[in-house]
Motif scaffolding. Structure first.
Motif: not given
Length: 256
Positions: A142-144, A161-163, A236-242, A180-186
């Motif tokens: 959903s975040a992606r 980020a979904i919270t 922050w650095n863009f990254t594939e995240s979860s 839920g995350l997209s783009g940002i590091p966990a």
């Protein structure tokens, strides 16, 4: 001096199943005179996603199992609600009812791996009586989708980020955490870096996504209908995240 700004996005309407959420959020951002820039991060309470995705249960359709009836009697909870909680859970971690409590507590491991009260099943802001809201089936996905849609609309690279609101072991109160995350590091791994005195850091690993989620709670409210927060000025650095990367392995559980 480094600074970060937070903006709660106002006037987001009541969300209904099937609503086109990326358009609604994009329109709300523009309506309040804002746009998005490279490096911005948006956080959102999960409930607008859950509603749009139809993750709503009407209690009149629920038939409680024997386990749900047993827990309901022990905890003074509606057994139909308990049944929904059990269906959303891998296991019950703990359950208890203190003499001072009207309704007891049931701590569960959600199907997604999160440990929380009631498996994140909630009645607040559900939109109508006798209904419960569940987490999205796949908050990372959903975040992606939201991150991609807003990035395309505003021609920027952002994080999303979904919270949800969780309690913390051994501490009172609740804070928002990332589910839920997209783009940002966990997390941001500081191991191997040095502190201000040159000492090597061995275990330091800030939970970046949870820090953002918790900070979003400073500018939103349950009654304010402002579930989305815009962060600007973060590094922050863009990254594939979860958000799954925030869950501690059960083999590291020191309380079992």
């Amino acid at each position: 001096m480094h600074s970060v700004s937070l903006h709660a996005i106002p006037d987001i309407p009541e969300i209904k199943p099937g609503d086109e959420l990326p358009k609604i959020l994009g329109d709300a951002i523009e309506a309040c005179g804002l746009s998005l820039k490279d490096g911005d991060v948006l956080t959102s309470a999960h409930k607008i996603f859950s509603k749009a995705e139809g993750r709503i249960v009407n209690l009149t359709t629920v038939t409680p199992s024997q386990d749900a009836k047993r827990y309901g009697e022990e905890l003074n909870k509606d057994p139909r609600k308990v049944e929904v909680i059990l269906q959303e859970s891998r296991r019950v971690v703990r359950h208890f009812k203190r003499p001072t409590q009207h309704e007891g507590t049931i701590i569960c491991e959600h199907k997604l791996g999160f440990i929380s009260a009631n498996a994140a099943v909630d009645e607040s802001n559900s939109g109508q009586d006798q209904t419960l809201i569940l987490l999205p089936e796949d908050p990372d996905t959903s975040a992606r989708h939201m991150q991609a849609a807003l990035s395309k609309r505003f021609n920027v690279r952002i994080g999303f980020a979904i919270t949800d609101t969780f309690g913390r072991p051994w501490r009172l109160g609740q804070v928002n955490v990332a589910v839920g995350l997209s783009g940002i590091p966990a997390t941001i791994k500081e191991q191997g870096n040095t502190d201000a005195h040159g000492r090597v850091l061995n275990v330091t690993e800030p939970a970046f996504a949870d820090e953002l989620a918790a900070a979003s709670g400073l500018v939103i409210s349950k009654a304010g209908q402002t579930p989305v927060v815009l962060f600007r000025g973060l590094s922050w650095n863009f990254t594939e995240s979860s958000a799954q990367n925030l869950i501690r392995s059960q083999k590291e559980d020191m309380f079992r």
